[in-house]
Scaffold this motif. Structure first.
Motif, PDB file in Angstrom:
ATOM      1  N   TYR A  16       0.824  -1.200   0.000  1.00 47.71           N
ATOM      2  CA  TYR A  16       0.000   0.000   0.000  1.00 47.71           C
ATOM      3  C   TYR A  16       0.866   1.263   0.000  1.00 47.71           C
ATOM      4  CZ  TYR A  16      -4.250  -2.696   0.893  1.00 47.71           C
ATOM      5  OH  TYR A  16      -5.314  -3.557   0.779  1.00 47.71           O
ATOM      6  N   LEU A  17       1.961   1.216   0.752  1.00 44.66           N
ATOM      7  CA  LEU A  17       2.863   2.370   0.802  1.00 44.66           C
ATOM      8  C   LEU A  17       3.527   2.594  -0.556  1.00 44.66           C
ATOM      9  CD1 LEU A  17       4.515   1.915   4.319  1.00 44.66           C
ATOM     10  CD2 LEU A  17       2.811   3.615   3.618  1.00 44.66           C
ATOM     11  N   TRP A  18       3.913   1.507  -1.221  1.00 45.64           N
ATOM     12  CA  TRP A  18       4.492   1.642  -2.562  1.00 45.64           C
ATOM     13  C   TRP A  18       3.467   2.250  -3.525  1.00 45.64           C
ATOM     14  CZ3 TRP A  18       9.142   1.785  -4.459  1.00 45.64           C
ATOM     15  CH2 TRP A  18      10.190   1.161  -3.799  1.00 45.64           C
ATOM     16  N   PHE A  19       2.238   1.768  -3.448  1.00 41.28           N
ATOM     17  CA  PHE A  19       1.170   2.304  -4.303  1.00 41.28           C
ATOM     18  C   PHE A  19       0.954   3.803  -4.033  1.00 41.28           C
ATOM     19  CE2 PHE A  19      -3.299   3.433  -4.897  1.00 41.28           C
ATOM     20  CZ  PHE A  19      -3.493   3.102  -6.226  1.00 41.28           C
ATOM     21  N   ALA A  20       0.874   4.162  -2.743  1.00 43.92           N
ATOM     22  CA  ALA A  20       0.655   5.563  -2.384  1.00 43.92           C
ATOM     23  C   ALA A  20       1.843   6.420  -2.808  1.00 43.92           C
ATOM     24  CB  ALA A  20       0.403   5.688  -0.881  1.00 43.92           C
ATOM     25  N   GLY A  21       3.056   5.896  -2.670  1.00 46.26           N
ATOM     26  CA  GLY A  21       4.248   6.660  -3.045  1.00 46.26           C
ATOM     27  C   GLY A  21       4.304   6.929  -4.545  1.00 46.26           C
ATOM     28  N   ILE A  22       3.979   5.897  -5.326  1.00 44.31           N
ATOM     29  CA  ILE A  22       3.989   6.072  -6.782  1.00 44.31           C
ATOM     30  C   ILE A  22       2.944   7.103  -7.217  1.00 44.31           C
ATOM     31  CG2 ILE A  22       3.532   4.911  -8.987  1.00 44.31           C
ATOM     32  CD1 ILE A  22       4.714   2.368  -7.739  1.00 44.31           C
ATOM     33  N   ALA A  26       3.542  10.811  -8.951  1.00 45.00           N
ATOM     34  CA  ALA A  26       2.890  11.238 -10.199  1.00 45.00           C
ATOM     35  C   ALA A  26       2.107  12.527 -10.002  1.00 45.00           C
ATOM     36  CB  ALA A  26       1.967  10.130 -10.705  1.00 45.00           C
ATOM     37  N   PHE A  27       1.450  12.666  -8.837  1.00 50.23           N
ATOM     38  CA  PHE A  27       0.659  13.870  -8.564  1.00 50.23           C
ATOM     39  C   PHE A  27       1.560  15.096  -8.429  1.00 50.23           C
ATOM     40  CE2 PHE A  27      -1.322  16.831  -5.572  1.00 50.23           C
ATOM     41  CZ  PHE A  27      -2.499  17.112  -6.251  1.00 50.23           C
ATOM     42  N   LEU A  28       2.684  14.947  -7.742  1.00 51.45           N
ATOM     43  CA  LEU A  28       3.572  16.089  -7.514  1.00 51.45           C
ATOM     44  C   LEU A  28       4.306  16.521  -8.781  1.00 51.45           C
ATOM     45  CD1 LEU A  28       5.096  15.109  -4.041  1.00 51.45           C
ATOM     46  CD2 LEU A  28       3.340  16.820  -4.509  1.00 51.45           C
ATOM     47  N   PHE A  29       4.617  15.580  -9.653  1.00 47.27           N
ATOM     48  CA  PHE A  29       5.440  15.898 -10.824  1.00 47.27           C
ATOM     49  C   PHE A  29       4.655  15.846 -12.143  1.00 47.27           C
ATOM     50  CE2 PHE A  29       8.500  14.538  -7.639  1.00 47.27           C
ATOM     51  CZ  PHE A  29       9.497  15.498  -7.755  1.00 47.27           C
ATOM     52  N   LYS A  30       3.317  15.771 -12.046  1.00 47.35           N
ATOM     53  CA  LYS A  30       2.536  15.674 -13.281  1.00 47.35           C
ATOM     54  C   LYS A  30       2.697  16.925 -14.150  1.00 47.35           C
ATOM     55  CE  LYS A  30      -1.783  17.399 -11.246  1.00 47.35           C
ATOM     56  NZ  LYS A  30      -3.213  17.123 -11.022  1.00 47.35           N
ATOM     57  N   ARG A  31       2.785  18.126 -13.535  1.00 47.53           N
ATOM     58  CA  ARG A  31       2.975  19.349 -14.319  1.00 47.53           C
ATOM     59  C   ARG A  31       4.307  19.319 -15.056  1.00 47.53           C
ATOM     60  NH1 ARG A  31       0.910  24.456 -14.511  1.00 47.53           N
ATOM     61  NH2 ARG A  31      -0.575  23.952 -12.843  1.00 47.53           N
ATOM     62  N   TYR A  32       5.363  18.886 -14.331  1.00 46.80           N
ATOM     63  CA  TYR A  32       6.686  18.823 -14.949  1.00 46.80           C
ATOM     64  C   TYR A  32       6.714  17.781 -16.061  1.00 46.80           C
ATOM     65  CZ  TYR A  32      11.739  18.160 -15.368  1.00 46.80           C
ATOM     66  OH  TYR A  32      13.006  18.048 -15.858  1.00 46.80           O
ATOM     67  N   ILE A  33       6.119  16.613 -15.808  1.00 37.31           N
ATOM     68  CA  ILE A  33       6.128  15.541 -16.808  1.00 37.31           C
ATOM     69  C   ILE A  33       5.287  15.923 -18.023  1.00 37.31           C
ATOM     70  CG2 ILE A  33       5.485  13.138 -17.256  1.00 37.31           C
ATOM     71  CD1 ILE A  33       5.994  12.587 -14.274  1.00 37.31           C
ATOM     72  N   SER A  34       4.112  16.521 -17.781  1.00 41.71           N
ATOM     73  CA  SER A  34       3.268  16.939 -18.901  1.00 41.71           C
ATOM     74  C   SER A  34       3.937  18.047 -19.706  1.00 41.71           C
ATOM     75  CB  SER A  34       1.907  17.412 -18.391  1.00 41.71           C
ATOM     76  OG  SER A  34       2.039  18.550 -17.558  1.00 41.71           O
ATOM     77  N   SER A  66      -2.223  15.672 -17.957  1.00 42.25           N
ATOM     78  CA  SER A  66      -2.117  15.386 -16.516  1.00 42.25           C
ATOM     79  C   SER A  66      -3.009  14.213 -16.121  1.00 42.25           C
ATOM     80  CB  SER A  66      -2.501  16.635 -15.712  1.00 42.25           C
ATOM     81  OG  SER A  66      -1.621  17.708 -15.991  1.00 42.25           O
ATOM     82  N   TRP A  67      -4.238  14.216 -16.623  1.00 40.03           N
ATOM     83  CA  TRP A  67      -5.134  13.093 -16.350  1.00 40.03           C
ATOM     84  C   TRP A  67      -4.579  11.794 -16.915  1.00 40.03           C
ATOM     85  CZ3 TRP A  67      -9.265  12.345 -13.331  1.00 40.03           C
ATOM     86  CH2 TRP A  67      -9.884  13.471 -12.786  1.00 40.03           C
ATOM     87  N   LEU A  68      -4.003  11.859 -18.106  1.00 36.39           N
ATOM     88  CA  LEU A  68      -3.453  10.647 -18.724  1.00 36.39           C
ATOM     89  C   LEU A  68      -2.284  10.112 -17.907  1.00 36.39           C
ATOM     90  CD1 LEU A  68      -3.505   8.675 -21.101  1.00 36.39           C
ATOM     91  CD2 LEU A  68      -1.998  10.242 -22.340  1.00 36.39           C
ATOM     92  N   ILE A  69      -1.437  10.998 -17.407  1.00 37.88           N
ATOM     93  CA  ILE A  69      -0.295  10.574 -16.589  1.00 37.88           C
ATOM     94  C   ILE A  69      -0.778   9.902 -15.311  1.00 37.88           C
ATOM     95  CG2 ILE A  69       1.617  11.444 -15.183  1.00 37.88           C
ATOM     96  CD1 ILE A  69       2.006  13.600 -17.382  1.00 37.88           C
ATOM     97  N   MET A  70      -1.774  10.513 -14.665  1.00 31.09           N
ATOM     98  CA  MET A  70      -2.300   9.932 -13.429  1.00 31.09           C
ATOM     99  C   MET A  70      -2.955   8.576 -13.685  1.00 31.09           C
ATOM    100  SD  MET A  70      -1.459  11.938 -10.983  1.00 31.09           S
ATOM    101  CE  MET A  70      -2.433  11.185  -9.692  1.00 31.09           C
ATOM    102  N   LEU A  71      -3.698   8.440 -14.767  1.00 32.01           N
ATOM    103  CA  LEU A  71      -4.377   7.182 -15.070  1.00 32.01           C
ATOM    104  C   LEU A  71      -3.384   6.081 -15.426  1.00 32.01           C
ATOM    105  CD1 LEU A  71      -7.387   8.563 -17.132  1.00 32.01           C
ATOM    106  CD2 LEU A  71      -7.514   7.428 -14.903  1.00 32.01           C
ATOM    107  N   LEU A  72      -2.374   6.416 -16.234  1.00 30.07           N
ATOM    108  CA  LEU A  72      -1.360   5.414 -16.585  1.00 30.07           C
ATOM    109  C   LEU A  72      -0.568   4.993 -15.353  1.00 30.07           C
ATOM    110  CD1 LEU A  72      -0.049   6.827 -19.993  1.00 30.07           C
ATOM    111  CD2 LEU A  72      -1.522   4.836 -19.623  1.00 30.07           C
TER     112      LEU A  72
END
Length: 362
Positions: A16-22, A26-34, A66-72
């Motif tokens: 669960y911690l690994w899932f939450a960390g990933i 993604a949430f924190l860096f979605k702007r940078y990645i997008s 951003s939505w696509l990054i979070m979903l993937l």
């Protein structure tokens, strides 16, 4: 460390911690990645535009990317977890995990479609920019048409992938099995098809283009867009009128932009005290004004037309070679001032209605 190995719903706390960390990453860096993703995609379009529009492109694509990054990321992170056996229930003969996976894939497919639609919006901006650099208006008219066409194609392909590729529906069987329903659908789509053929007729025949001032029935306005279904006009009252393309092709369309002259016809009544000599001089001088303008057509005329109860009527008809409305008004105003000055110069006046009241004594 034993806490990390404790199980909750068939998964350890560590998973669960690994899932939450990933997901947090993604949430924190979605702007940078997008932003990086947008820049990489923009490099493909850079050669087609003179200005640097990377910020504009990233603004268009940021939300869907951003939505696509979070979903993937969620799709990847969920692989770390085991589906709880307590939740393994059947809904309409399908296991719940199977249903949830299909829903996630459908949402990802819709998000990819959203990204592609935003890319089409950016492509239309580039095409509009290049169209504005040309003298013709046909390419200005084609840009929104191509934009709508590409969007329809993308949406249809997306629907086919979702229904056939993800949900594994037999699309051919569905279309074949529609039967009477398909006939009803075809009848319902009759107007849509008529409007579509109307738009093709407009593009092939070109009775008008974007920016033309036209009159259709009792509606007069400037063409702002020719779409698949309708043509949109901006009227002189600044209202926005949408006319089906079928009506555009079936109606008489008067393209006011293509006229070479604007016609003015007026009747001026001079006072009854005006002598024939004064009347002839006024007519001659106004006619000379029109004849002295070489760019004006020679169909202009000034004539003593008729008598009325209180006036001598002069008919004036002339054509102004200024198709732009404001320029036409300036020319018309100048002519009106000249006519007024000519009448006053020859000691005449505009006639006014006279009311005679007779009083009888009984």
């Amino acid at each position: 460390m034993e806490f990390l190995h404790q199980k909750i719903l068939d998964n350890t706390v560590e998973k669960y911690l690994w899932f939450a960390g990933i997901m947090l990453f993604a949430f924190l860096f979605k702007r940078y990645i997008s932003g990086i993703l947008g820049t990489l995609i923009y490099n493909f379009f850079r050669r087609y535009t003179k200005d640097n529009r990377v910020k504009q492109f990233n603004t268009l694509i940021f939300r869907p990317a951003s939505w696509l990054i979070m979903l993937l990321t969620a799709s990847f992170a969920l692989q770390l977890l085991n589906f709880p056996k307590a939740w393994e229930i059947k809904i309409a003969e399908y296991e719940l995990p199977f249903i949830l996976v299909k829903i996630l894939r459908c949402i990802i497919a819709l998000t990819v479609t959203w990204v592609l639609l935003r890319m089409i919006d950016f492509i239309s901006i580039i095409l509009r920019e290049r169209a504005e650099q040309t003298e013709g208006k046909m390419d200005d008219q084609l840009v929104p048409f191509i934009k709508d066409l590409l969007k329809i194609i993308v949406v249809l392909i997306s629907m086919g992938i979702i229904l056939g590729g993800i949900l594994h529906f037999n699309i051919a069987g569905i279309l074949t099995g529609l039967g009477i329903g398909g006939l009803a659908l075809a009848l319902a789509a009759q107007d849509t098809l008529s409007n579509l053929f109307g738009s093709l007729t407009i593009f092939l025949d070109r009775p008008f283009t974007v920016g033309d001032l036209i009159k259709v029935g009792d509606v007069t306005g400037t063409v702002e867009k020719v779409g698949f279904r309708s043509t949109r006009l901006r009227t002189t009252e600044k209202t926005f009128v949408t006319i089906p393309n079928k009506k555009m092709t079936d109606s008489n369309v008067d393209n006011l932009t293509l006229r070479t002259f604007r016609r003015v016809n007026m009747t001026i009544g001079l006072s009854m005290e005006t002598s024939p000599e004064q009347l002839q001089k006024i007519i001659s001088e106004i006619q000379s004004c029109f004849d002295s303008k070489p760019e004006w057509t020679q169909e202009n005329f000034v004539r003593f037309d008729s008598f009325s109860d209180h006036a001598l009527n002069i008919m004036i008809e002339y054509y102004v070679p200024r198709t732009e409305y404001l320029e036409f008004l300036k020319e018309k105003e100048a002519v009106n001032f000249f006519i007024l000055q000519t009448i006053q110069k020859h000691n005449s006046a505009i006639a006014h209605p006279i009311r005679v009241i007779k009083e009888t004594k009984e």
